[in-house]
Write a protein that holds these residues in place. Structure first.
Motif, PDB file in Angstrom:
ATOM      1  N   SER A  24       1.042  -1.279   0.132  1.00 30.40           N
ATOM      2  CA  SER A  24      -0.078  -0.122   0.054  1.00 30.40           C
ATOM      3  C   SER A  24       0.908   1.229  -0.125  1.00 30.40           C
ATOM      4  N   THR A  25       0.143   2.378  -0.622  1.00 29.80           N
ATOM      5  CA  THR A  25       1.189   3.675  -0.483  1.00 29.80           C
ATOM      6  C   THR A  25       0.715   4.146   0.799  1.00 29.80           C
ATOM      7  N   ILE A  26       1.396   4.810   1.736  1.00 32.42           N
ATOM      8  CA  ILE A  26       1.015   5.416   2.930  1.00 32.42           C
ATOM      9  C   ILE A  26       1.399   6.897   2.931  1.00 32.42           C
ATOM     10  N   GLY A  27       2.518   7.166   2.804  1.00 32.98           N
ATOM     11  CA  GLY A  27       3.245   8.557   3.207  1.00 32.98           C
ATOM     12  C   GLY A  27       3.139   9.018   4.572  1.00 32.98           C
ATOM     13  N   GLU A  28       4.260   9.314   5.184  1.00 35.50           N
ATOM     14  CA  GLU A  28       4.564   9.870   6.503  1.00 35.50           C
ATOM     15  C   GLU A  28       5.100  11.068   6.657  1.00 35.50           C
ATOM     16  N   GLY A  29       4.062  12.312   6.690  1.00 31.80           N
ATOM     17  CA  GLY A  29       4.690  13.652   6.613  1.00 31.80           C
ATOM     18  C   GLY A  29       5.134  14.000   5.383  1.00 31.80           C
ATOM     19  N   GLU A  30       5.075  15.330   5.470  1.00 30.38           N
ATOM     20  CA  GLU A  30       5.322  16.230   4.107  1.00 30.38           C
ATOM     21  C   GLU A  30       6.666  15.935   3.458  1.00 30.38           C
ATOM     22  N   GLY A  31       6.559  15.649   2.019  1.00 29.45           N
ATOM     23  CA  GLY A  31       8.023  15.507   1.533  1.00 29.45           C
ATOM     24  C   GLY A  31       8.336  14.099   1.482  1.00 29.45           C
ATOM     25  N   ASN A  32       7.725  13.100   2.326  1.00 25.90           N
ATOM     26  CA  ASN A  32       7.935  11.611   2.358  1.00 25.90           C
ATOM     27  C   ASN A  32       6.981  10.910   1.655  1.00 25.90           C
ATOM     28  N   ASN A  33       7.607   9.723   0.869  1.00 23.56           N
ATOM     29  CA  ASN A  33       6.780   9.030   0.049  1.00 23.56           C
ATOM     30  C   ASN A  33       7.089   7.479   0.648  1.00 23.56           C
ATOM     31  N   TRP A  34       6.579   7.264   1.862  1.00 22.55           N
ATOM     32  CA  TRP A  34       6.681   5.864   2.328  1.00 22.55           C
ATOM     33  C   TRP A  34       5.697   5.149   1.673  1.00 22.55           C
ATOM     34  N   SER A  35       6.020   3.747   1.466  1.00 23.21           N
ATOM     35  CA  SER A  35       4.937   2.654   1.200  1.00 23.21           C
ATOM     36  C   SER A  35       5.117   1.432   2.326  1.00 23.21           C
ATOM     37  N   GLU A  36       4.048   0.710   1.987  1.00 28.00           N
ATOM     38  CA  GLU A  36       4.424  -0.560   2.985  1.00 28.00           C
ATOM     39  C   GLU A  36       4.286  -1.794   2.284  1.00 28.00           C
ATOM     40  N   VAL A  37       5.156  -2.603   2.496  1.00 24.14           N
ATOM     41  CA  VAL A  37       5.179  -4.083   1.680  1.00 24.14           C
ATOM     42  C   VAL A  37       5.300  -4.901   2.797  1.00 24.14           C
ATOM     43  N   ASP A  38       4.111  -6.094   2.691  1.00 27.05           N
ATOM     44  CA  ASP A  38       3.957  -7.375   3.544  1.00 27.05           C
ATOM     45  C   ASP A  38       4.241  -8.310   2.770  1.00 27.05           C
ATOM     46  N   PHE A  39       4.858  -9.334   3.781  1.00 30.71           N
ATOM     47  CA  PHE A  39       4.857 -10.710   3.160  1.00 30.71           C
ATOM     48  C   PHE A  39       4.393 -11.551   4.267  1.00 30.71           C
ATOM     49  N   TYR A  40       3.652 -12.569   3.996  1.00 30.13           N
ATOM     50  CA  TYR A  40       2.929 -13.401   5.008  1.00 30.13           C
ATOM     51  C   TYR A  40       3.019 -14.982   4.650  1.00 30.13           C
ATOM     52  N   LEU A  41       2.771 -15.873   5.547  1.00 30.49           N
ATOM     53  CA  LEU A  41       2.486 -17.200   5.494  1.00 30.49           C
ATOM     54  C   LEU A  41       1.645 -17.462   6.517  1.00 30.49           C
ATOM     55  N   ALA A  42       0.519 -18.128   6.008  1.00 24.23           N
ATOM     56  CA  ALA A  42      -0.562 -18.421   6.855  1.00 24.23           C
ATOM     57  C   ALA A  42      -1.072 -20.059   6.552  1.00 24.23           C
ATOM     58  N   LYS A  43      -1.720 -20.657   7.822  1.00 29.32           N
ATOM     59  CA  LYS A  43      -2.201 -21.723   7.714  1.00 29.32           C
ATOM     60  C   LYS A  43      -3.640 -21.805   8.284  1.00 29.32           C
ATOM     61  N   ASP A  44      -4.497 -22.365   7.239  1.00 30.28           N
ATOM     62  CA  ASP A  44      -5.944 -22.689   7.761  1.00 30.28           C
ATOM     63  C   ASP A  44      -6.259 -23.888   8.246  1.00 30.28           C
ATOM     64  N   TRP A  45      -7.238 -23.924   9.215  1.00 30.05           N
ATOM     65  CA  TRP A  45      -7.744 -25.041   9.688  1.00 30.05           C
ATOM     66  C   TRP A  45      -9.375 -25.005   9.562  1.00 30.05           C
ATOM     67  N   GLN A  46      -9.817 -26.062   9.373  1.00 28.20           N
ATOM     68  CA  GLN A  46     -11.364 -26.098   9.230  1.00 28.20           C
ATOM     69  C   GLN A  46     -11.754 -26.704  10.733  1.00 28.20           C
ATOM     70  N   ILE A  47     -12.767 -25.900  11.551  1.00 30.59           N
ATOM     71  CA  ILE A  47     -12.945 -26.573  12.724  1.00 30.59           C
ATOM     72  C   ILE A  47     -14.420 -26.530  12.768  1.00 30.59           C
ATOM     73  N   ALA A  48     -15.033 -27.795  12.754  1.00 28.46           N
ATOM     74  CA  ALA A  48     -16.438 -27.661  12.588  1.00 28.46           C
ATOM     75  C   ALA A  48     -16.890 -27.239  11.402  1.00 28.46           C
ATOM     76  N   ASP A  49     -17.702 -25.995  11.745  1.00 25.64           N
ATOM     77  CA  ASP A  49     -18.641 -24.975  10.535  1.00 25.64           C
ATOM     78  C   ASP A  49     -17.698 -23.944  10.348  1.00 25.64           C
ATOM     79  N   GLY A  50     -16.449 -23.711  11.183  1.00 28.54           N
ATOM     80  CA  GLY A  50     -15.940 -22.417  11.391  1.00 28.54           C
ATOM     81  C   GLY A  50     -14.400 -22.641  10.729  1.00 28.54           C
TER      82      GLY A  50
END
Length: 238
Positions: free
Chosen positions: A71-97
């Motif tokens: 995502s683009t974000i920005g942090e203060g005047e004149g700054n062009n911050w951005s955000e970059v995320d990397f993730y590893l997820a694991k899903d489990w089926q629990i009953a109906d949830g």
């Protein structure tokens, strides 16, 4: 200023939670979104300005998903911050949830080298259907060594989503953020949001109202208070 970030895109704001592509039957999922404000846990990460957000994920099998989000974000005047995320997820089926555990590395290209902005987050999300058209969820996000040498942080929330018909859905959540070092991360606070989405084919429109009641703007780690956010998300079918 310390950055606050949460893997809530879609859990605590439908358009934003859809920013985290869900691993479905297809091997790859992707999305692109434009929001009028990048709000996470009641705080604006884009200074109240619009943000462009992109996500890509790969289902690895056995419930594992590897993905990235930016995502683009920005942090203060004149700054062009951005955000970059990397993730590893694991899903489990629990009953109906469904239970999802995830580890996420969050980086901020463009941030000053001495800002100590990058961080790890570890999350657990449990979703449980309560009717044919509605579900509730419990969210926990732990952040060891938060941005800006702010110590540890913990976020807990309860969320819900109700499908009104084939196109419209209501969603909302109530959450609380705890910060170890209030001098850097701001005080502990409560926040909530409620919204409406409209989806047709691969496009979703959303309108979300959020607030951080009792949080002083002078003490908050980012713009807070009452915020109204509109978003449009495109999720191509591959």
């Amino acid at each position: 200023m310390m950055k606050v970030r949460g893997r809530l895109a879609g859990i605590c704001g439908l358009a934003l939670l859809s920013s985290w592509p869900a691993a479905q039957a297809q091997d790859w999922t992707a999305d692109a979104a434009i929001v009028t404000d990048y709000v996470d846990r009641g705080l604006s990460n884009s200074g109240g300005k619009p943000a462009l957000q992109l996500g890509l994920a790969r289902a690895l099998g056995e419930g594992f998903t590897l993905g990235t989000w930016a995502s683009t974000i920005g942090e203060g005047e004149g700054n062009n911050w951005s955000e970059v995320d990397f993730y590893l997820a694991k899903d489990w089926q629990i009953a109906d949830g469904n239970l999802e555990l995830a580890a996420t590395w969050i980086g901020y290209p463009g941030a000053p080298s001495d800002s100590d902005a990058n961080l790890w987050e570890f999350s657990a999300v449990l979703h449980q259907p309560v009717t044919e058209h509605g579900q509730i969820g419990l969210i926990a996000i732990a952040t060891p060594d938060n941005s800006g040498h702010a110590g540890d942080a913990l976020y807990l929330a309860v969320e819900t989503q109700w499908q009104l018909d084939d196109n419209f859905a209501l969603f909302g959540h109530v959450g609380r953020q705890w910060n170890q070092r209030e001098d850097r991360a701001g005080p502990d606070y409560n926040e909530w949001a409620v919204g409406l989405s409209y989806s047709i084919n691969t496009v979703s429109l959303s309108l979300t109202f959020s607030d951080t009641p009792g949080l002083d703007r002078e003490e908050a780690p980012g713009p807070c208070g009452k915020r109204l956010v509109a978003g449009i998300t495109w999720q191509p079918e591959w």
